[in-house]
Design a protein around this motif. Structure first.
Motif, mmCIF file in Angstrom:
data_model
loop_
_atom_site.group_PDB
_atom_site.id
_atom_site.type_symbol
_atom_site.label_atom_id
_atom_site.label_comp_id
_atom_site.label_asym_id
_atom_site.label_seq_id
_atom_site.Cartn_x
_atom_site.Cartn_y
_atom_site.Cartn_z
ATOM 1 N N ILE A 193 9.957 -0.038 4.040
ATOM 2 C CA ILE A 193 8.713 -0.258 3.301
ATOM 3 C C ILE A 193 7.928 1.040 3.186
ATOM 4 N N ILE A 194 7.857 1.786 4.268
ATOM 5 C CA ILE A 194 7.125 3.055 4.255
ATOM 6 C C ILE A 194 7.725 4.038 3.255
ATOM 7 N N SER A 195 9.049 4.034 3.135
ATOM 8 C CA SER A 195 9.697 4.995 2.240
ATOM 9 C C SER A 195 9.925 4.469 0.826
ATOM 10 N N ALA A 196 9.477 3.239 0.552
ATOM 11 C CA ALA A 196 9.667 2.650 -0.781
ATOM 12 C C ALA A 196 8.722 3.303 -1.792
ATOM 13 N N ARG A 197 8.973 3.035 -3.074
ATOM 14 C CA ARG A 197 8.097 3.548 -4.126
ATOM 15 C C ARG A 197 6.679 3.027 -3.928
ATOM 16 N N ASP A 198 5.705 3.742 -4.473
ATOM 17 C CA ASP A 198 4.295 3.422 -4.256
ATOM 18 C C ASP A 198 3.942 1.985 -4.639
ATOM 19 N N ASP A 199 4.399 1.525 -5.794
ATOM 20 C CA ASP A 199 4.024 0.186 -6.247
ATOM 21 C C ASP A 199 4.593 -0.899 -5.333
ATOM 22 N N LEU A 200 5.847 -0.740 -4.926
ATOM 23 C CA LEU A 200 6.481 -1.706 -4.029
ATOM 24 C C LEU A 200 5.843 -1.650 -2.642
ATOM 25 N N ARG A 201 5.593 -0.441 -2.155
ATOM 26 C CA ARG A 201 4.967 -0.262 -0.846
ATOM 27 C C ARG A 201 3.579 -0.898 -0.827
ATOM 28 N N ALA A 202 2.784 -0.680 -1.871
ATOM 29 C CA ALA A 202 1.438 -1.247 -1.934
ATOM 30 C C ALA A 202 1.494 -2.776 -1.947
ATOM 31 N N GLU A 203 2.472 -3.319 -2.638
ATOM 32 C CA GLU A 203 2.643 -4.767 -2.713
ATOM 33 C C GLU A 203 2.978 -5.356 -1.346
ATOM 34 N N LEU A 204 3.830 -4.665 -0.573
ATOM 35 C CA LEU A 204 4.314 -5.195 0.706
ATOM 36 C C LEU A 204 3.379 -4.906 1.879
ATOM 37 N N ARG A 205 2.661 -3.807 1.843
ATOM 38 C CA ARG A 205 1.836 -3.423 2.991
ATOM 39 C C ARG A 205 0.660 -4.362 3.210
ATOM 40 N N ARG A 206 0.194 -5.039 2.187
ATOM 41 C CA ARG A 206 -0.948 -5.942 2.343
ATOM 42 C C ARG A 206 -0.538 -7.270 2.999
ATOM 43 N N LEU A 207 0.769 -7.522 3.127
ATOM 44 C CA LEU A 207 1.267 -8.774 3.690
ATOM 45 C C LEU A 207 1.441 -8.670 5.203
ATOM 46 N N SER A 208 1.373 -9.807 5.875
ATOM 47 C CA SER A 208 1.687 -9.844 7.311
ATOM 48 C C SER A 208 3.199 -9.672 7.479
ATOM 49 N N ARG A 209 3.640 -9.417 8.701
ATOM 50 C CA ARG A 209 5.069 -9.208 8.923
ATOM 51 C C ARG A 209 5.908 -10.417 8.498
ATOM 52 N N PRO A 210 5.564 -11.653 8.912
ATOM 53 C CA PRO A 210 6.376 -12.784 8.443
ATOM 54 C C PRO A 210 6.389 -12.909 6.918
ATOM 55 N N ALA A 211 5.252 -12.623 6.308
ATOM 56 C CA ALA A 211 5.181 -12.699 4.843
ATOM 57 C C ALA A 211 6.019 -11.589 4.211
ATOM 58 N N GLN A 212 6.041 -10.421 4.834
ATOM 59 C CA GLN A 212 6.888 -9.322 4.340
ATOM 60 C C GLN A 212 8.359 -9.730 4.376
ATOM 61 N N VAL A 213 8.771 -10.328 5.473
ATOM 62 C CA VAL A 213 10.166 -10.748 5.618
ATOM 63 C C VAL A 213 10.513 -11.783 4.545
ATOM 64 N N THR A 214 9.645 -12.767 4.376
ATOM 65 C CA THR A 214 9.888 -13.807 3.365
ATOM 66 C C THR A 214 9.940 -13.208 1.962
ATOM 67 N N HIS A 215 8.983 -12.344 1.655
ATOM 68 C CA HIS A 215 8.922 -11.738 0.321
ATOM 69 C C HIS A 215 10.160 -10.867 0.058
ATOM 70 N N CYS A 216 10.517 -10.036 1.042
ATOM 71 C CA CYS A 216 11.672 -9.138 0.866
ATOM 72 C C CYS A 216 12.983 -9.916 0.765
ATOM 73 N N ALA A 217 13.098 -11.026 1.495
ATOM 74 C CA ALA A 217 14.331 -11.829 1.442
ATOM 75 C C ALA A 217 14.528 -12.429 0.057
ATOM 76 N N GLY A 218 13.437 -12.603 -0.685
ATOM 77 C CA GLY A 218 13.544 -13.192 -2.009
ATOM 78 C C GLY A 218 13.494 -12.198 -3.160
#
Length: 187
Positions: free
Chosen positions: A54-79
């Motif tokens: 997530i830290i090394s992802a593109r700015d738009d993707l990183r911004a989208e994922l960083r605002r989520l909690s860890r469980p939400a990040q896992v769920t979002h990334c899995a989909g």
């Protein structure tokens, strides 16, 4: 020094018979506990990997994922879905995020299933432990497995410390203060 040499020679001269582990319920709990611990460690490593991705992802993707909690990040990334219109780098980052998140989910499900099996074994072989305050399936399993191997602990206090239920941390009697060098010459 002579006593130490004599004791070492005597120990080497005697024949030591290795005692095999006890089989049965205790061994069943031990192997399930080891498998669960492996799943938990692998899940932690995968979570760390996901955070690094997530830290090394593109700015738009990183911004989208960083605002989520860890469980939400896992769920979002899995989909996350592939999109052929994206650059190769962005598609492969999404692929890596999805794969890592799916691995985390799988390992967490595995750890929960193993813990349920451990709970069932503890209910069968040490049901009174689970009634004690602060004792769950994992601690109860540790207690049952450790207690069934005689000679593993020198005393009850060492056993309680190992099980995580010692009221006072074990100490060698030494204080934690560092000795400060004195500016005065020693006499």
């Amino acid at each position: 020094m002579l006593d130490a040499v004599r004791a070492a020679r005597e120990a080497l001269a005697t024949e030591h018979v290795i005692q095999p582990r006890k089989r049965g319920e205790s061994e069943a709990m031990r192997v399930l506990l080891a498998a669960r611990q492996g799943a938990v460690h692998a899940s932690t490593a995968a979570i760390n990997q996901l955070k690094a991705l997530i830290i090394s992802a593109r700015d738009d993707l990183r911004a989208e994922l960083r605002r989520l909690s860890r469980p939400a990040q896992v769920t979002h990334c899995a989909g996350l879905l592939d999109c052929s219109a994206l650059s190769t780098e962005h598609r492969m980052t999404i692929r890596a995020l999805r794969s890592t998140a799916q691995r985390i989910r799988h390992l967490q499900v595995e750890a929960r299933e193993l813990e349920r099996e451990l709970l069932q074994l503890v209910h069968e072989h040490g049901p009174g432990l689970l009634e004690l305050l602060g004792i769950g399936a994992i601690t109860a399993t540790e207690i049952l497995v450790s207690w069934s191997h005689p000679g593993r602990f020198r005393c009850e206090a060492a056993f309680a410390s190992f099980a995580g239920v010692a009221p006072i941390p074990a100490s060698s009697g030494l204080t934690n203060k560092q000795r400060q060098p004195s500016s005065r010459p020693r006499q």
